[in-house]
Design a protein around this motif. Structure first.
Motif, mmCIF file in Angstrom:
data_model
loop_
_atom_site.group_PDB
_atom_site.id
_atom_site.type_symbol
_atom_site.label_atom_id
_atom_site.label_comp_id
_atom_site.label_asym_id
_atom_site.label_seq_id
_atom_site.Cartn_x
_atom_site.Cartn_y
_atom_site.Cartn_z
ATOM 1 N N ARG A 172 1.957 -8.761 11.661
ATOM 2 C CA ARG A 172 1.132 -8.511 12.837
ATOM 3 C C ARG A 172 0.565 -9.830 13.351
ATOM 4 O O ARG A 172 0.131 -10.689 12.564
ATOM 5 C CB ARG A 172 -0.019 -7.554 12.507
ATOM 6 C CG ARG A 172 0.430 -6.128 12.246
ATOM 7 C CD ARG A 172 -0.785 -5.254 11.934
ATOM 8 N NE ARG A 172 -1.749 -5.275 13.017
ATOM 9 C CZ ARG A 172 -1.760 -4.409 14.048
ATOM 10 N NH1 ARG A 172 -0.844 -3.452 14.096
ATOM 11 N NH2 ARG A 172 -2.671 -4.486 14.995
ATOM 12 N N ALA A 173 0.537 -9.979 14.677
ATOM 13 C CA ALA A 173 0.057 -11.229 15.273
ATOM 14 C C ALA A 173 -1.415 -11.467 14.989
ATOM 15 O O ALA A 173 -1.855 -12.622 14.861
ATOM 16 C CB ALA A 173 0.307 -11.212 16.783
ATOM 17 N N ASP A 174 -2.200 -10.391 14.865
ATOM 18 C CA ASP A 174 -3.643 -10.567 14.656
ATOM 19 C C ASP A 174 -4.012 -10.744 13.191
ATOM 20 O O ASP A 174 -5.172 -11.000 12.861
ATOM 21 C CB ASP A 174 -4.430 -9.401 15.252
ATOM 22 C CG ASP A 174 -4.079 -8.051 14.624
ATOM 23 O OD1 ASP A 174 -3.286 -8.025 13.658
ATOM 24 O OD2 ASP A 174 -4.598 -7.028 15.106
ATOM 25 N N GLY A 175 -3.044 -10.605 12.282
ATOM 26 C CA GLY A 175 -3.313 -10.819 10.875
ATOM 27 C C GLY A 175 -4.126 -9.744 10.193
ATOM 28 O O GLY A 175 -4.571 -9.920 9.059
ATOM 29 N N ALA A 176 -4.333 -8.615 10.848
ATOM 30 C CA ALA A 176 -5.118 -7.513 10.280
ATOM 31 C C ALA A 176 -4.205 -6.321 10.028
ATOM 32 O O ALA A 176 -3.504 -5.856 10.943
ATOM 33 C CB ALA A 176 -6.254 -7.127 11.225
ATOM 34 N N TYR A 177 -4.212 -5.807 8.799
ATOM 35 C CA TYR A 177 -3.303 -4.741 8.390
ATOM 36 C C TYR A 177 -4.094 -3.587 7.777
ATOM 37 O O TYR A 177 -4.801 -3.778 6.781
ATOM 38 C CB TYR A 177 -2.304 -5.256 7.351
ATOM 39 C CG TYR A 177 -1.469 -6.418 7.821
ATOM 40 C CD1 TYR A 177 -0.201 -6.215 8.368
ATOM 41 C CD2 TYR A 177 -1.946 -7.732 7.722
ATOM 42 C CE1 TYR A 177 0.569 -7.291 8.803
ATOM 43 C CE2 TYR A 177 -1.173 -8.799 8.148
ATOM 44 C CZ TYR A 177 0.072 -8.577 8.697
ATOM 45 O OH TYR A 177 0.842 -9.636 9.120
ATOM 46 N N ASP A 178 -3.994 -2.422 8.387
ATOM 47 C CA ASP A 178 -4.584 -1.240 7.762
ATOM 48 C C ASP A 178 -3.799 -0.895 6.509
ATOM 49 O O ASP A 178 -2.562 -0.954 6.493
ATOM 50 C CB ASP A 178 -4.568 -0.054 8.729
ATOM 51 C CG ASP A 178 -5.560 -0.230 9.865
ATOM 52 O OD1 ASP A 178 -6.511 -1.009 9.710
ATOM 53 O OD2 ASP A 178 -5.367 0.416 10.921
ATOM 54 N N ALA A 179 -4.509 -0.532 5.463
ATOM 55 C CA ALA A 179 -3.836 -0.195 4.207
ATOM 56 C C ALA A 179 -2.875 0.977 4.377
ATOM 57 O O ALA A 179 -1.826 1.026 3.729
ATOM 58 C CB ALA A 179 -4.869 0.112 3.136
ATOM 59 N N ASP A 189 -6.830 5.006 1.237
ATOM 60 C CA ASP A 189 -6.454 3.776 1.937
ATOM 61 C C ASP A 189 -7.416 3.421 3.065
ATOM 62 O O ASP A 189 -7.007 2.894 4.098
ATOM 63 C CB ASP A 189 -5.038 3.917 2.498
ATOM 64 C CG ASP A 189 -3.987 3.982 1.407
ATOM 65 O OD1 ASP A 189 -4.214 3.385 0.355
ATOM 66 O OD2 ASP A 189 -2.959 4.635 1.619
ATOM 67 N N ALA A 190 -8.707 3.673 2.876
ATOM 68 C CA ALA A 190 -9.698 3.360 3.909
ATOM 69 C C ALA A 190 -10.110 1.899 3.797
ATOM 70 O O ALA A 190 -11.261 1.556 3.489
ATOM 71 C CB ALA A 190 -10.901 4.270 3.771
ATOM 72 N N ALA A 191 -9.152 1.002 4.003
ATOM 73 C CA ALA A 191 -9.420 -0.424 3.887
ATOM 74 C C ALA A 191 -8.518 -1.177 4.854
ATOM 75 O O ALA A 191 -7.552 -0.630 5.386
ATOM 76 C CB ALA A 191 -9.186 -0.906 2.451
ATOM 77 N N GLN A 192 -8.866 -2.421 5.072
ATOM 78 C CA GLN A 192 -8.078 -3.280 5.943
ATOM 79 C C GLN A 192 -7.868 -4.622 5.251
ATOM 80 O O GLN A 192 -8.806 -5.200 4.688
ATOM 81 C CB GLN A 192 -8.782 -3.489 7.285
ATOM 82 C CG GLN A 192 -7.958 -4.233 8.324
ATOM 83 C CD GLN A 192 -8.689 -4.389 9.643
ATOM 84 O OE1 GLN A 192 -9.778 -4.952 9.692
ATOM 85 N NE2 GLN A 192 -8.092 -3.887 10.721
#
Length: 231
Positions: free
Chosen positions: A126-133, A213-216
């Motif tokens: 992802r371009a923004d570097g943030a990934y939902d678990a 999976d309530a994490a990022q």
């Protein structure tokens, strides 16, 4: 004229999938057709795969052979093109009818002292570097489904997490996990990008899935690859 070397093939369950491996010997080249056949398996696979990338990895037998920016050449009777390799030795193999029909070869731009080529599955970045678990788990499940397509022994495995591989020159290799108001920095270790690779000095971060999976997962800089982990 370049003399064709004997190519040995084996099927191995990797962290990513079961694939056929083409092995280069003295003459330092492998058949484009063999690489094509290994790569096209992914294209023909009918399961979910939109969260995955499939690339060809050049894997030298000696450490440090790719550090100076070697590339991979496709050499045929009427065509020749150069494919840039990333720091992990990967490239996107174009599926060229002319290269297949002419029985072209794949050769490094300079001698590597022997190498193998094999497909490598990774998760989409992802371009923004943030990934939902939840998204990482879904991508890992897609990779496991593809692995089971190539090797029945993968059916006993499950997705347990992901490994993030960073560039050796990254100014801030690493990632943190956000869960509600809490934030945890994940440790960085040094390891091979893929199991069995000679180069074992890449910064690597491991993240194991939680029951919920309530994490990022947030990276400081873009990783070279995010790889599924099966156990």
């Amino acid at each position: 004229m370049m003399q064709r070397v004997h190519l040995s093939a084996c099927v191995t369950l990797l962290l990513t999938a079961g694939v056929a491996v083409a092995q280069a010997r003295v003459d330092e080249w492998v058949s484009y057709r063999d690489a094509y056949r290994a790569m096209v398996v992914f294209d023909k696979y009918g399961g979910p795969k939109h969260l995955l990338h499939n690339q060809l990895q050049v894997r030298p037998r000696a450490k440090g052979m790719l550090d100076d920016g070697a590339s991979l050449l496709i050499k045929g009777r009427t065509l020749q093109t150069s494919l840039a390799l990333d720091p992990l030795g990967r490239t996107t193999l174009p599926l060229l009818k002319a290269a297949y029909d002419e029985n072209a070869v794949l050769a490094p731009s300079r001698p590597l002292g022997g190498f193998t080529v094999r497909p490598r599955i990774s998760l989409a970045l992802r371009a923004d570097g943030a990934y939902d678990a939840t998204e990482l788990r879904a991508a890992c499940e897609q990779a496991l489904g593809y692995a089971r397509h190539g090797d029945a022994s993968a059916r006993s495995q499950t997705c347990v997490g992901v490994r993030l591989v960073f560039s050796k020159t990254s100014p801030a290799a690493g990632a943190r996990v956000r869960a509600g108001s809490a934030e945890t920095v994940l440790p960085v270790t040094r390891a091979p990008a893929f199991a069995g690779d000679i180069d074992d000095d890449f910064p690597v971060v491991s993240y194991r899935f939680a029951p919920t999976d309530a994490a990022q997962l947030v990276t400081y800089n873009a990783p070279l690859a995010i790889l599924p982990v099966f156990e």
